[in-house]
Design a protein around this motif. Structure first.
Motif, mmCIF file in Angstrom:
data_model
loop_
_atom_site.group_PDB
_atom_site.id
_atom_site.type_symbol
_atom_site.label_atom_id
_atom_site.label_comp_id
_atom_site.label_asym_id
_atom_site.label_seq_id
_atom_site.Cartn_x
_atom_site.Cartn_y
_atom_site.Cartn_z
ATOM 1 N N TRP A 5 0.819 -1.227 0.000
ATOM 2 C CA TRP A 5 0.000 0.000 0.000
ATOM 3 C C TRP A 5 0.844 1.265 0.000
ATOM 4 C CZ3 TRP A 5 0.547 3.353 4.099
ATOM 5 C CH2 TRP A 5 1.138 2.831 5.262
ATOM 6 N N ALA A 9 0.613 5.436 -1.648
ATOM 7 C CA ALA A 9 0.378 6.532 -0.690
ATOM 8 C C ALA A 9 0.837 7.866 -1.281
ATOM 9 C CB ALA A 9 1.123 6.240 0.607
ATOM 10 N N PRO A 10 0.097 8.939 -1.009
ATOM 11 C CA PRO A 10 0.483 10.256 -1.554
ATOM 12 C C PRO A 10 1.877 10.705 -1.110
ATOM 13 C CG PRO A 10 -1.732 10.329 -0.611
ATOM 14 C CD PRO A 10 -1.157 8.997 -0.262
ATOM 15 N N CYS A 11 2.399 10.168 -0.028
ATOM 16 C CA CYS A 11 3.705 10.611 0.475
ATOM 17 C C CYS A 11 4.857 9.761 -0.070
ATOM 18 C CB CYS A 11 3.715 10.557 2.002
ATOM 19 S SG CYS A 11 3.487 8.888 2.644
ATOM 20 N N PHE A 17 8.740 13.279 6.300
ATOM 21 C CA PHE A 17 7.639 12.837 7.161
ATOM 22 C C PHE A 17 8.157 12.238 8.463
ATOM 23 C CE2 PHE A 17 3.594 13.066 4.775
ATOM 24 C CZ PHE A 17 4.093 13.736 3.667
ATOM 25 N N CYS A 41 -1.442 14.257 3.573
ATOM 26 C CA CYS A 41 -2.275 13.150 4.071
ATOM 27 C C CYS A 41 -3.754 13.361 3.749
ATOM 28 C CB CYS A 41 -2.140 12.992 5.580
ATOM 29 S SG CYS A 41 -0.484 12.671 6.169
ATOM 30 N N CYS A 44 -5.286 10.887 1.417
ATOM 31 C CA CYS A 44 -4.744 9.530 1.590
ATOM 32 C C CYS A 44 -5.797 8.556 2.126
ATOM 33 C CB CYS A 44 -3.543 9.555 2.538
ATOM 34 S SG CYS A 44 -2.777 7.933 2.701
ATOM 35 N N ARG A 47 -4.867 6.182 6.004
ATOM 36 C CA ARG A 47 -4.515 6.789 7.302
ATOM 37 C C ARG A 47 -4.530 5.767 8.444
ATOM 38 N NH1 ARG A 47 -8.254 12.089 7.460
ATOM 39 N NH2 ARG A 47 -7.708 12.967 5.446
ATOM 40 N N CYS A 50 -1.723 3.356 8.121
ATOM 41 C CA CYS A 50 -0.481 4.103 8.383
ATOM 42 C C CYS A 50 -0.239 4.174 9.897
ATOM 43 C CB CYS A 50 -0.624 5.496 7.766
ATOM 44 S SG CYS A 50 0.775 6.576 8.027
ATOM 45 N N ILE A 64 5.044 12.818 10.791
ATOM 46 C CA ILE A 64 3.674 12.755 10.280
ATOM 47 C C ILE A 64 3.275 11.314 10.007
ATOM 48 C CG2 ILE A 64 2.183 13.355 8.337
ATOM 49 C CD1 ILE A 64 3.671 15.977 8.146
ATOM 50 N N GLY A 66 -0.721 9.265 9.362
ATOM 51 C CA GLY A 66 -2.176 9.198 9.464
ATOM 52 C C GLY A 66 -2.889 10.537 9.577
ATOM 53 N N GLY A 67 -2.384 11.552 8.925
ATOM 54 C CA GLY A 67 -3.065 12.852 8.963
ATOM 55 C C GLY A 67 -2.848 13.628 10.248
HETATM 56 S S1 SF4 Z 1 -1.532 8.988 6.029
HETATM 57 FE FE1 SF4 Z 1 0.477 7.996 6.114
HETATM 58 S S2 SF4 Z 1 0.680 6.972 4.145
HETATM 59 FE FE2 SF4 Z 1 -0.945 8.511 3.928
HETATM 60 S S3 SF4 Z 1 0.070 10.352 3.157
HETATM 61 FE FE3 SF4 Z 1 -0.025 10.519 5.399
HETATM 62 S S4 SF4 Z 1 1.940 9.698 6.098
HETATM 63 FE FE4 SF4 Z 1 1.659 9.015 3.969
#
Ligand code: SF4
Ligand SMILES: [Zn+2]
Length: 143
Positions: A5, A9-11, A17, A41, A44, A47, A50, A64, A66-67
């Motif tokens: 996954w 992920a956007p990151c 992070f 996030c 995303c 979360r 994560c 960072i 999970g938002g």
């Molecule tokens: S919630 Fe986790 S996996 Fe999703 S963008 Fe944020 S840091 Fe990355």
């Protein structure tokens, strides 16, 4: 085997992070460093997984996940649209069953336990009732 996954992920191609301890000396530094990345996030869908993977509270994580922005495993900032069910199970403490207990859960990035949730509701209802009892302030118009 299912696809990793983290590849979606956007990151995935972003840095910063999980900053190195050498990069910040205080909570304010961490906010300055990571705060601008928190919006990543937003869209995303991972979360909850994560947070379950990073285990920020147990790991006393700085960065960072999970938002949320975590400092020593405590949530110090969060997106506006985070959901409580993205968090991990609550740890029961001596403060459980009180409004302060609910705050403890939130600071530790956990769901609020049922007895603390109940205490929060009762306190909110009590405050509302007290407010309703207070006489309305006179509005004087000198114009
Ligand atoms: S919630 Fe986790 S996996 Fe999703 S963008 Fe944020 S840091 Fe990355
Ligand atoms: Zn509790």
């Amino acid at each position: 085997m299912s696809r990793d996954w983290t590849l979606d992920a956007p990151c995935r191609d972003e840095h910063g992070f999980t900053p190195s301890e050498d990069d910040f000396a205080s909570e304010a530094d961490l906010r300055r460093l990571c705060g601008p990345l928190l919006a990543t996030c937003g869209p995303c869908p991972f979360r909850a997984v994560c947070i379950a993977t990073v285990k920020p509270a147990q790991a006393r994580f700085d960065g960072i996940a999970g938002g949320r922005l975590w400092w020593g495993g405590l949530v110090i900032a969060a997106l506006d649209d985070v959901f409580e069910d993205e968090l991990t199970e609550p740890k029961l403490r001596a403060s459980c069953g009180t409004e302060a207990g609910a705050q403890d859960h939130k600071r530790h990035g956990e769901r609020v336990c049922p007895s603390c949730r109940q205490a929060e509701r009762e306190m909110a209802a009590r405050r509302k009732a007290q407010k309703a009892k207070q006489p309305k302030q006179l509005q004087l118009d000198f114009a």
